[in-house]
Scaffold this active site. Structure first.
Site, mmCIF file in Angstrom:
data_model
loop_
_atom_site.group_PDB
_atom_site.id
_atom_site.type_symbol
_atom_site.label_atom_id
_atom_site.label_comp_id
_atom_site.label_asym_id
_atom_site.label_seq_id
_atom_site.Cartn_x
_atom_site.Cartn_y
_atom_site.Cartn_z
ATOM 1 N N LYS A 129 4.055 -4.623 -10.451
ATOM 2 C CA LYS A 129 3.846 -3.264 -9.704
ATOM 3 C C LYS A 129 3.168 -3.132 -8.572
ATOM 4 C CE LYS A 129 0.080 -2.335 -12.875
ATOM 5 N NZ LYS A 129 0.019 -3.444 -13.917
ATOM 6 N N THR A 130 2.322 -4.020 -8.073
ATOM 7 C CA THR A 130 1.566 -4.008 -6.724
ATOM 8 C C THR A 130 2.602 -4.313 -5.715
ATOM 9 O OG1 THR A 130 -0.589 -4.540 -7.829
ATOM 10 C CG2 THR A 130 -0.261 -4.857 -5.453
ATOM 11 N N GLU A 173 0.636 3.143 -7.274
ATOM 12 C CA GLU A 173 0.647 2.314 -8.387
ATOM 13 C C GLU A 173 0.031 2.887 -9.665
ATOM 14 O OE1 GLU A 173 -1.506 -2.096 -9.583
ATOM 15 O OE2 GLU A 173 -0.844 -1.982 -7.600
#
Length: 475
Positions: A129-130, A173
């Site tokens: 996700k980052t 995020e």
């Protein structure tokens, strides 16, 4: 770009009575990003953390009042207190805030307020996700849309993990670790994958975790968009339960945005994406591994669905330098036994460690991989013990550091010594336990060979340790 308090009333009118915002645990990646956005919006920001560092120093230089250590007087003047999920209930600042009836909120609640008046794009998932958030942020920046973004790691191209943009777009995020992503109400939600992790939050019940993700996707308006990875069987199981438009991506034949012909040359990847209208787009990435092709294709799918031109998408992806601590190459160094390359990587879940090893193998050919691994949390080591044993046995040499507790109490049988014993019993690699990290350089010099790739792996202090090692090797 800073705003006056009068301008703030136009940006977040409901927060017009808020003057000073205090962050307990301001040095954390997610906390610092939100603090930076609010600081640039003109709010007075104060915050505390147990240790000084690059992040707290940058915030102080930008105008935040930073305290090292926690004390009740630090909340003086605060209109609201934002608390990190790592903060314990007996924290003196938290206790005093409640006694004084100062509103105390989670970081995701503050992020939700920032998102409320913007076009939000939220990226969730166990892994990736980052990087995916960073890729989307860079595509929108390349398209001259000047987005606001809040990421859980450094966006290398921007040199920071958060930016206040002038447009209505906010890319963030979304944190599933404490289920606080349920506060967010975005227009687009990306889910990269789902595996059991942070299971204490979900009472050890994976079905509860799945249901929470579906609830997160139902925070989208009826005209919103869910972007989900077609390669993840858990996500595909959930698609029929998602009452919103769903677009999929991946290597799967069923994916709406389908990856074909992936090849890796060194640490560079190139492949073709087949779009829903059968348009073929050739993508070049300067970050390695099929997992990064998936991250990039998620970003591409979001951008295409929102009408961004191919040119901006492809330029941003080709220029993407990675997110902080994601296969972060610290340099090549001459050691007594030859030349080695040192890489720092945040991956701390067996799946993440596995894809990092695979990307390194594909980019590094037949060279040896030497891993410095620091387990992160006793609970994760316990819950995924057998998976760690298997994945850590894939490297050629393994140095094990003590578990980074992250505030947890030790758990019998879930420490580094136990992990080493089980890996040794499997018989593929003989791990070396290094409890005194000041000895790490000497231990490495005894085992490394010419051409080795050294992977410093984990979410705790191993990054600081590896960067210290790199500095000492430069001299």
């Amino acid at each position: 770009m800073k705003h006056s308090h009068e301008e703030i009333r136009k940006i977040i009118p409901e927060m017009r009575r808020v003057q000073q915002i205090h962050f307990i645990g301001i040095g954390g990646a997610g906390m610092s990003g939100i603090a930076e956005i609010l600081l640039n919006e003109g709010y007075q920001i104060s915050g505390s953390d147990i240790a000084d560092g690059v992040v707290t120093q940058r915030l102080a230089q930008a105008g935040a009042k930073i305290y090292i250590g926690h004390a009740e007087e630090h909340i003086e003047g605060a209109s609201v207190v934002v608390v990190s999920s790592a903060i314990k209930d007996d924290n003196p600042e938290l206790v005093t805030s409640k006694q004084k009836r100062i509103p105390v909120i989670q970081r995701a609640q503050m992020l939700a307020e920032i998102m409320r008046f913007r076009h939000g794009i939220a990226v969730a998932g166990t892994h990736g996700k980052t990087t995916t958030t960073a890729m989307i942020s860079m595509i929108y920046t390349q398209a001259k849309l000047d987005p606001t973004f809040v990421n859980g790691g450094l966006v290398k191209s921007a040199g920071k993990n958060a930016h206040l943009g002038a447009s209505r777009y906010l890319i963030a995020e979304a944190d599933e670790s404490d289920a606080s992503f349920l506060h967010l109400q975005p227009m687009v939600s990306v889910v990269t994958n789902m595996e059991p992790d942070h299971m204490d939050t979900y009472e050890g019940d994976f079905e509860k975790m799945k249901a929470t993700y579906v609830k997160f996707l139902h925070n989208l308006p009826f005209y919103g968009l869910a972007v989900m990875c077609a390669d993840d069987p858990v996500l595909m199981e959930l698609v029929p339960k998602v009452g919103r438009q769903v677009i999929t991506y991946g290597f799967s034949e069923q994916a709406d945005y389908r990856i074909e012909d992936y090849e890796q040359t060194g640490f560079q990847g190139h492949y073709t994406v087949i779009c829903p209208n059968n348009e073929r787009i050739n993508v070049l990435l300067n970050v390695p591994g099929k997992h990064n092709a998936l991250n990039a294709t998620a970003a591409l799918a979001v951008a295409k669905e929102e009408g961004i031109a191919n040119e901006a998408i492809l330029e941003a992806l080709a220029d993407f330098q990675g997110a902080g601590r994601r296969f972060d190459q610290l340099g090549e160094f001459i050691r007594p036994n030859g030349k080695v390359r040192l890489v720092d990587d945040y991956g701390h879940h067996p799946t993440e460690v596995g894809v990092t090893i695979k990307a390194a193998r594909e980019g590094w050919g037949d060279k040896r991989i030497v891993m410095i691994f620091q387990p992160h949390r006793y609970s994760r080591t316990r819950d995924l013990f057998d998976d760690f044993v298997q994945v850590l046995s894939q490297v050629d040499a393994l140095i094990m550091l003590d578990v980074y507790a992250a505030g947890e109490a030790p758990i019998v049988g879930a420490d580094s010594k136990s992990l080493c014993r089980s890996i040794r019993n499997l018989g593929k690699v003989d791990p070396i336990l290094v409890s005194d990290t000041s000895q790490l350089g000497d231990v490495l010099d005894q085992i490394i060979q010419d051409g080795d790739l050294i992977l410093a792996q984990g979410a705790g202090s191993v990054s600081k340790i590896s960067r210290g090692l790199a500095e000492s090797w430069k001299n």
